[in-house]
Write an enzyme that holds these catalytic residues in place. Structure first.
Site, PDB file in Angstrom:
ATOM      1  N   TYR A 157       0.899  -1.282  -0.244  1.00 26.50           N
ATOM      2  CA  TYR A 157       0.078   0.143  -0.315  1.00 26.50           C
ATOM      3  C   TYR A 157       0.846   0.879   0.157  1.00 26.50           C
ATOM      4  CZ  TYR A 157      -4.065   3.066   1.569  1.00 26.50           C
ATOM      5  OH  TYR A 157      -4.985   4.240   1.391  1.00 26.50           O
TER       6      TYR A 157
HETATM    7  N1  LIG Z   1     -10.477   6.148   4.602  1.00 24.03           N
HETATM    8  C1  LIG Z   1      -7.944   5.184   5.600  1.00 24.03           C
HETATM    9  O1  LIG Z   1      -8.197   5.533   6.066  1.00 24.03           O
HETATM   10  C2  LIG Z   1      -7.493   5.558   3.849  1.00 24.03           C
HETATM   11  C3  LIG Z   1      -6.440   6.900   4.026  1.00 24.03           C
HETATM   12  C4  LIG Z   1      -5.641   7.381   2.977  1.00 24.03           C
HETATM   13  C5  LIG Z   1      -5.641   7.513   1.976  1.00 24.03           C
HETATM   14  N2  LIG Z   1      -6.536   6.944   2.326  1.00 24.03           N
HETATM   15  C6  LIG Z   1      -7.223   6.494   0.622  1.00 24.03           C
HETATM   16  O2  LIG Z   1      -8.757   6.955  -0.130  1.00 24.03           O
HETATM   17  C7  LIG Z   1      -8.990   6.202  -0.844  1.00 24.03           C
HETATM   18  C8  LIG Z   1     -10.393   6.084  -0.509  1.00 24.03           C
HETATM   19  O3  LIG Z   1     -11.029   5.481   0.620  1.00 24.03           O
HETATM   20  P1  LIG Z   1     -12.524   4.684   1.110  1.00 24.03           P
HETATM   21  O4  LIG Z   1     -11.456   4.833   2.688  1.00 24.03           O
HETATM   22  O5  LIG Z   1     -13.251   6.263   1.075  1.00 24.03           O
HETATM   23  O6  LIG Z   1     -12.454   3.568   0.669  1.00 24.03           O
HETATM   24  P2  LIG Z   1     -13.194   2.831   1.002  1.00 24.03           P
HETATM   25  O7  LIG Z   1     -13.054   0.961   0.276  1.00 24.03           O
HETATM   26  O8  LIG Z   1     -14.992   3.760   1.344  1.00 24.03           O
HETATM   27  O9  LIG Z   1     -13.854   3.097  -1.043  1.00 24.03           O
HETATM   28  C9  LIG Z   1     -13.011   2.822  -2.235  1.00 24.03           C
HETATM   29  C10 LIG Z   1     -13.926   2.396  -3.188  1.00 24.03           C
HETATM   30  O10 LIG Z   1     -12.762   2.085  -4.694  1.00 24.03           O
HETATM   31  C11 LIG Z   1     -14.052   0.951  -4.955  1.00 24.03           C
HETATM   32  N3  LIG Z   1     -12.512   0.361  -6.235  1.00 24.03           N
HETATM   33  C12 LIG Z   1     -11.636  -0.959  -5.421  1.00 24.03           C
HETATM   34  N4  LIG Z   1     -10.927  -0.767  -6.339  1.00 24.03           N
HETATM   35  C13 LIG Z   1     -12.078  -0.723  -7.288  1.00 24.03           C
HETATM   36  C14 LIG Z   1     -10.894  -1.154  -8.540  1.00 24.03           C
HETATM   37  N5  LIG Z   1     -10.277  -1.595  -9.232  1.00 24.03           N
HETATM   38  N6  LIG Z   1     -12.055  -0.545  -9.674  1.00 24.03           N
HETATM   39  C15 LIG Z   1     -12.964   0.489  -9.537  1.00 24.03           C
HETATM   40  N7  LIG Z   1     -13.441   0.689  -8.520  1.00 24.03           N
HETATM   41  C16 LIG Z   1     -12.537  -0.436  -7.398  1.00 24.03           C
HETATM   42  C17 LIG Z   1     -14.589  -0.038  -3.687  1.00 24.03           C
HETATM   43  O11 LIG Z   1     -15.695   0.019  -4.817  1.00 24.03           O
HETATM   44  C18 LIG Z   1     -14.948   1.479  -3.348  1.00 24.03           C
HETATM   45  O12 LIG Z   1     -16.133   1.780  -4.096  1.00 24.03           O
HETATM   46  C19 LIG Z   1      -8.242   5.195  -1.395  1.00 24.03           C
HETATM   47  O13 LIG Z   1      -7.577   5.083  -2.543  1.00 24.03           O
HETATM   48  C20 LIG Z   1      -8.051   4.604   0.035  1.00 24.03           C
HETATM   49  O14 LIG Z   1      -6.452   3.982  -0.523  1.00 24.03           O
HETATM   50  C21 LIG Z   1      -8.456   5.648   2.600  1.00 24.03           C
END
Ligand SMILES: NC(=O)c1ccc[n+]([C@@H]2O[C@H](COP(=O)([O-])OP(=O)(O)OC[C@H]3O[C@@H](n4cnc5c(N)ncnc54)[C@H](O)[C@@H]3O)[C@@H](O)[C@H]2O)c1
Length: 250
Positions: A157
């Site tokens: 990641y």
């Molecule tokens: N939530 C956290 O703690 C956090 C912290 C830092 C960064 N992020 C980043 O923020 C972004 C959003 O995170 P989140 O917490 O909303 O995640 P989440 O899991 O709630 O949502 C992610 C979405 O991406 C979609 N997805 C995953 N793989 C896919 C693919 N191959 N094709 C199309 N869609 C796909 C999923 O279906 C889901 O709806 C991500 O990139 C994550 O890495 C999140």
């Protein structure tokens, strides 16, 4: 809450079916944009599209972001529905679970790089020519503080997000004179369904590193992401904006 000026803009949000992407979609619609949600989870996508439709114009495309043809189709569907793509927000991402570098399986490592780095590369590749035609664009990549600092037990990641920061810097420079600005944000942990894929130990570790001593709210992420998506963001490109509650030291 103030209104960010996105009047008349079409905003594509990958991973928009839930979590941070969903919060971005809500605020974008409340800011005058029309929204295209791109997500692989067709059922959740349809539910979210239905909920968000009361706020404005929303389309939904079921897309596997690691698949070039699927991304090309999503661009065509979105242009047919909205006529332009002004903003691209690369928000979809996965964690791939937790483990030491030597414990994580190669196919899991590859999948995380595929979704979190190759996916945004493919969407940028597909959308930038349209933005060049329009003479306008804003791209925001959702990286992570893990990409700056490297979280233990999440090398896949952390590496994927460090790669996304590199992509942001390169593409930002390539487009710097084209009125297409490309920036990244680096959130610390936000309590979304992404937590379901991480160990409690890892979640506790992430919270312990945040000086504000709380998780980021998706709505707080949406504020910065959508400011970077607006015309008010005018002299920043290839830049990385912190959302870590004081964790990041650079
Ligand atoms: N939530 C956290 O703690 C956090 C912290 C830092 C960064 N992020 C980043 O923020 C972004 C959003 O995170 P989140 O917490 O909303 O995640 P989440 O899991 O709630 O949502 C992610 C979405 O991406 C979609 N997805 C995953 N793989 C896919 C693919 N191959 N094709 C199309 N869609 C796909 C999923 O279906 C889901 O709806 C991500 O990139 C994550 O890495 C999140």
């Amino acid at each position: 809450m103030n209104r960010i000026d996105l009047e008349g803009r079409t905003v594509v949000i990958t991973g928009g079916a839930r979590g941070i992407g969903y919060a971005v979609a809500q605020r974008a619609l409340n800011s005058g944009a029309s929204v295209a949600l791109w997500d692989v989870d067709a059922a959740r996508l349809e539910r979210s599209r239905g909920e968000l439709a009361e706020l404005g114009k929303v389309s939904a495309a079921t897309v596997e972001l690691t698949d070039e043809a699927s991304v090309t189709n999503a661009v065509a569907e979105t242009l047919a529905a909205h006529g332009s793509i002004d903003v691209l927000i690369n928000c979809a991402g996965i964690t791939g679970g937790n483990g030491t570098t030597w414990e994580l399986e190669p196919e899991v490592w590859r999948r995380v790089i595929d979704v979190n780095l190759i996916g945004p590369y493919l969407t940028c590749r597909a959308v930038v020519p349209q933005m060049l035609k329009q003479g306008y664009g804003r791209i925001v990549n959702i990286a992570s503080v893990a990409g700056k600092e490297g979280n233990p037990n999440a090398s896949h990641y952390s590496a994927s997000k460090a790669g996304l920061i590199g992509l942001t810097k390169s593409l930002g420079k390539e487009l710097a004179t084209k009125n297409i600005l490309v920036n990244a944000v680096t959130p610390a942990a936000a309590k979304t369904e992404i937590f379901d894929s991480m160990s409690q130990q890892h979640i506790d570790y992430m919270l312990s590193k945040i000086p504000m001593n709380r998780f980021l709210l998706p709505e707080e992420a949406a504020s910065l992401i959508l400011w970077l998506s607006s015309e008010d963001c005018a002299f920043s490109t290839g830049a990385v904006f912190d959302l870590s509650g004081g964790r990041a030291t650079y």
